[in-house]
Design a protein around this motif. Structure first.
Motif, PDB file in Angstrom:
ATOM      1  N   MET A  39      -6.034  -7.573  -9.300  1.00  0.00           N
ATOM      2  CA  MET A  39      -7.192  -6.721  -9.553  1.00  0.00           C
ATOM      3  C   MET A  39      -6.819  -5.376 -10.159  1.00  0.00           C
ATOM      4  SD  MET A  39      -9.502  -7.453  -6.154  1.00  0.00           S
ATOM      5  CE  MET A  39     -10.741  -6.256  -6.645  1.00  0.00           C
ATOM      6  N   PHE A  40      -5.661  -4.831  -9.797  1.00  0.00           N
ATOM      7  CA  PHE A  40      -5.338  -3.466 -10.194  1.00  0.00           C
ATOM      8  C   PHE A  40      -4.269  -3.384 -11.278  1.00  0.00           C
ATOM      9  CE2 PHE A  40      -6.983  -3.035  -5.841  1.00  0.00           C
ATOM     10  CZ  PHE A  40      -8.031  -2.172  -6.093  1.00  0.00           C
ATOM     11  N   SER A  41      -3.816  -4.515 -11.797  1.00  0.00           N
ATOM     12  CA  SER A  41      -2.874  -4.499 -12.910  1.00  0.00           C
ATOM     13  C   SER A  41      -3.551  -5.155 -14.101  1.00  0.00           C
ATOM     14  CB  SER A  41      -1.583  -5.248 -12.546  1.00  0.00           C
ATOM     15  OG  SER A  41      -0.712  -5.285 -13.661  1.00  0.00           O
ATOM     16  N   ASN A  42      -3.780  -4.397 -15.162  1.00  0.00           N
ATOM     17  CA  ASN A  42      -4.470  -4.941 -16.327  1.00  0.00           C
ATOM     18  C   ASN A  42      -3.505  -5.376 -17.425  1.00  0.00           C
ATOM     19  OD1 ASN A  42      -3.572  -2.436 -17.074  1.00  0.00           O
ATOM     20  ND2 ASN A  42      -5.509  -1.737 -17.949  1.00  0.00           N
ATOM     21  N   HIS A  43      -2.225  -5.504 -17.074  1.00  0.00           N
ATOM     22  CA  HIS A  43      -1.239  -5.955 -18.063  1.00  0.00           C
ATOM     23  C   HIS A  43      -1.426  -7.453 -18.305  1.00  0.00           C
ATOM     24  CE1 HIS A  43       2.573  -6.659 -20.094  1.00  0.00           C
ATOM     25  NE2 HIS A  43       2.709  -5.348 -20.198  1.00  0.00           N
ATOM     26  N   PRO A  44      -1.454  -7.907 -19.551  1.00  0.00           N
ATOM     27  CA  PRO A  44      -1.704  -9.334 -19.824  1.00  0.00           C
ATOM     28  C   PRO A  44      -0.657 -10.261 -19.236  1.00  0.00           C
ATOM     29  CG  PRO A  44      -1.080  -8.142 -21.827  1.00  0.00           C
ATOM     30  CD  PRO A  44      -1.353  -7.120 -20.799  1.00  0.00           C
ATOM     31  N   THR A 260       3.354  -0.567 -15.751  1.00  0.00           N
ATOM     32  CA  THR A 260       2.583  -1.739 -16.162  1.00  0.00           C
ATOM     33  C   THR A 260       1.228  -1.352 -16.755  1.00  0.00           C
ATOM     34  OG1 THR A 260       1.624  -1.974 -13.945  1.00  0.00           O
ATOM     35  CG2 THR A 260       3.669  -3.161 -14.389  1.00  0.00           C
ATOM     36  N   ASN A 261       1.014  -0.071 -16.984  1.00  0.00           N
ATOM     37  CA  ASN A 261      -0.268   0.354 -17.546  1.00  0.00           C
ATOM     38  C   ASN A 261      -0.367  -0.052 -19.013  1.00  0.00           C
ATOM     39  OD1 ASN A 261      -0.971   1.525 -15.141  1.00  0.00           O
ATOM     40  ND2 ASN A 261      -0.387   3.595 -15.745  1.00  0.00           N
ATOM     41  N   ILE A 262      -1.569  -0.429 -19.401  1.00  0.00           N
ATOM     42  CA  ILE A 262      -1.830  -0.783 -20.795  1.00  0.00           C
ATOM     43  C   ILE A 262      -3.191  -0.212 -21.163  1.00  0.00           C
ATOM     44  CG2 ILE A 262      -2.622  -3.053 -20.000  1.00  0.00           C
ATOM     45  CD1 ILE A 262      -2.071  -4.118 -22.800  1.00  0.00           C
ATOM     46  N   PRO A 266      -8.646   3.512 -27.720  1.00  0.00           N
ATOM     47  CA  PRO A 266      -9.255   2.951 -28.931  1.00  0.00           C
ATOM     48  C   PRO A 266      -8.356   1.949 -29.649  1.00  0.00           C
ATOM     49  CG  PRO A 266      -8.424   5.125 -29.401  1.00  0.00           C
ATOM     50  CD  PRO A 266      -8.193   4.900 -27.926  1.00  0.00           C
ATOM     51  N   THR A 267      -7.053   1.955 -29.306  1.00  0.00           N
ATOM     52  CA  THR A 267      -6.133   0.963 -29.843  1.00  0.00           C
ATOM     53  C   THR A 267      -5.263   0.461 -28.703  1.00  0.00           C
ATOM     54  OG1 THR A 267      -4.434   0.526 -31.509  1.00  0.00           O
ATOM     55  CG2 THR A 267      -4.372   2.671 -30.432  1.00  0.00           C
ATOM     56  N   ILE A 268      -4.727  -0.719 -28.865  1.00  0.00           N
ATOM     57  CA  ILE A 268      -3.946  -1.346 -27.794  1.00  0.00           C
ATOM     58  C   ILE A 268      -2.558  -0.708 -27.755  1.00  0.00           C
ATOM     59  CG2 ILE A 268      -2.956  -3.504 -26.943  1.00  0.00           C
ATOM     60  CD1 ILE A 268      -5.248  -4.958 -28.350  1.00  0.00           C
ATOM     61  N   LEU A 269      -2.220  -0.149 -26.583  1.00  0.00           N
ATOM     62  CA  LEU A 269      -0.921   0.492 -26.396  1.00  0.00           C
ATOM     63  C   LEU A 269      -0.192  -0.208 -25.259  1.00  0.00           C
ATOM     64  CD1 LEU A 269      -1.832   4.286 -26.700  1.00  0.00           C
ATOM     65  CD2 LEU A 269      -0.729   2.834 -28.409  1.00  0.00           C
ATOM     66  N   LEU A 270       0.777  -1.028 -25.610  1.00  0.00           N
ATOM     67  CA  LEU A 270       1.589  -1.717 -24.614  1.00  0.00           C
ATOM     68  C   LEU A 270       2.789  -0.847 -24.259  1.00  0.00           C
ATOM     69  CD1 LEU A 270       1.669  -5.416 -25.873  1.00  0.00           C
ATOM     70  CD2 LEU A 270       0.868  -4.662 -23.645  1.00  0.00           C
ATOM     71  N   PRO A 271       3.131  -0.757 -22.977  1.00  0.00           N
ATOM     72  CA  PRO A 271       4.336   0.006 -22.614  1.00  0.00           C
ATOM     73  C   PRO A 271       5.573  -0.745 -23.096  1.00  0.00           C
ATOM     74  CG  PRO A 271       3.470  -1.127 -20.698  1.00  0.00           C
ATOM     75  CD  PRO A 271       2.465  -1.323 -21.787  1.00  0.00           C
ATOM     76  N   PRO A 272       6.625  -0.035 -23.442  1.00  0.00           N
ATOM     77  CA  PRO A 272       7.845  -0.722 -23.891  1.00  0.00           C
ATOM     78  C   PRO A 272       8.446  -1.554 -22.767  1.00  0.00           C
ATOM     79  CG  PRO A 272       8.249   1.614 -23.514  1.00  0.00           C
ATOM     80  CD  PRO A 272       6.777   1.434 -23.405  1.00  0.00           C
ATOM     81  N   ILE A 273       9.038  -2.678 -23.148  1.00  0.00           N
ATOM     82  CA  ILE A 273       9.664  -3.568 -22.157  1.00  0.00           C
ATOM     83  C   ILE A 273      10.846  -2.851 -21.523  1.00  0.00           C
ATOM     84  CG2 ILE A 273      10.811  -5.770 -21.814  1.00  0.00           C
ATOM     85  CD1 ILE A 273       9.262  -6.851 -24.193  1.00  0.00           C
ATOM     86  N   SER A 274      10.801  -2.770 -20.197  1.00  0.00           N
ATOM     87  CA  SER A 274      11.840  -2.046 -19.477  1.00  0.00           C
ATOM     88  C   SER A 274      12.360  -2.894 -18.327  1.00  0.00           C
ATOM     89  CB  SER A 274      11.286  -0.719 -18.930  1.00  0.00           C
ATOM     90  OG  SER A 274      10.217  -0.959 -18.030  1.00  0.00           O
ATOM     91  N   LEU A 275      13.437  -2.417 -17.707  1.00  0.00           N
ATOM     92  CA  LEU A 275      14.008  -3.117 -16.563  1.00  0.00           C
ATOM     93  C   LEU A 275      13.047  -3.119 -15.384  1.00  0.00           C
ATOM     94  CD1 LEU A 275      16.489  -4.510 -15.313  1.00  0.00           C
ATOM     95  CD2 LEU A 275      17.323  -2.236 -14.649  1.00  0.00           C
TER      96      LEU A 275
END
Length: 303
Positions: A39-44, A260-262, A266-275
């Motif tokens: 419910m609280f993580s909107n990361h795909p 894990t925020n995304i 107005p545009t899709i901003l994915l966080p960089p893949i990290s450890l």
């Protein structure tokens, strides 16, 4: 053996599942952490992982009924959610086309897909929760903390399947009496349905009065009243509970730090893949798979 496996796939494990026989605290912590993360993580990546494991575990528990429920109810709900978000929300910078003067954006479609995944995953997990966490388990967990709320929620969880079973009995009895069936007209079917619903309501009200009298006679609500239960947290279950809390703690900590925020608008901003993100996703998969592993181990022990 082949017939037994086919029957198990058709009906699911249900109450024969090893996780069903586990301690209620273990069951509740498992579902609370998974539903909370969903419910609280909107990361795909997390939403898709939760959706896949929810499907797998629901089919393992409920068999063909879970497939029927997921396909006939949840898939149309997901499509409707995507359409509603796409047609009503016009934020986003990537305009695909215009419909009646309104912008249809890629960001709105993707956010609608993410919302649909979240809603359907939570619904499937709650269907598994209803199979594993029964009314007596719920009262055991919350009966002393909030007895009225625990009793109310346990009755709600029990009420829907109870009404379904009673309605089947009423319909079968009416058909045995020569009423209803597929040979009658539409108006007659509506009348017969109203009669069956009326019988169901009367039966439920009478049963509720009997339940209230029985609870009063047994001293429900009196000070100092105790309840009987057979639940005992075994040593193995303690270690499993510690492992679940540890894995869930990793997920909560990483999400709280914002890894894990995304952002969809107005545009899709994915966080960089990290450890941290990889560790969180791995811990989430291990947490979700733990109940499946317990049930598979129980099946092998039974065989």
């Amino acid at each position: 053996m082949v017939n037994r496996k086919a029957e198990m796939f058709r009906l699911g494990l249900g109450e024969s599942a090893a996780f069903y026989r586990s301690h209620p605290l273990l069951n509740f912590v498992y579902f609370a952490m998974i539903v909370g993360m969903t419910m609280f993580s909107n990361h795909p990546a997390f939403l898709l992982s939760s959706f896949i494991m929810a499907w797998v575990y629901s089919v393992l528990l409920r068999g063909v009924k879970a497939i029927r429920f997921n396909c006939m109810i949840l898939l149309p709900t997901m499509i409707l959610t995507v359409l509603l978000n796409t047609l009503n929300v016009h934020n986003g910078v990537t305009v695909l086309f215009y419909l009646n003067g309104n912008r249809i954006t890629l960001e709105a479609i993707i956010y609608g897909c993410a919302t649909a995944l979240m809603l359907s995953s939570v619904m499937i997990w709650f269907s598994c929760f209803g199979t594993i966490v029964t009314a007596d388990k719920f009262i055991y967990l919350f009966g002393r903390i909030a007895p009225v709320i625990a009793l109310t929620l346990s009755m709600i969880l029990r009420f829907i399947p109870l009404l379904k079973n009673r309605f089947r009995e009423i319909s079968a009895a009416q058909r045995c009496m020569g009423r209803g069936g597929k040979d009658i007209g539409l108006i007659a079917r509506i009348r017969q349905l109203g009669k069956e619903v009326s019988i169901l309501i009367a039966w439920s009200l009478e049963a509720s009065i009997e339940s209230a009298d029985s609870m009063e006679a047994r001293g429900y609500g009196l000070r100092g009243r105790t309840s009987f239960h057979l639940f005992r947290l075994a040593s193995t279950e303690r270690w499993i509970l510690v492992a679940m809390i540890f894995l869930g703690g990793i997920c909560i900590a990483v999400c709280a730090l914002g890894h894990t925020n995304i952002y969809y608008y107005p545009t899709i901003l994915l966080p960089p893949i990290s450890l941290e993100q990889a560790a969180c996703l791995g811990a989430f998969w291990l947490l979700m798979f733990s109940a499946v592993a317990i049930d598979i181990r129980g099946m092998r022990q039974w065989n």
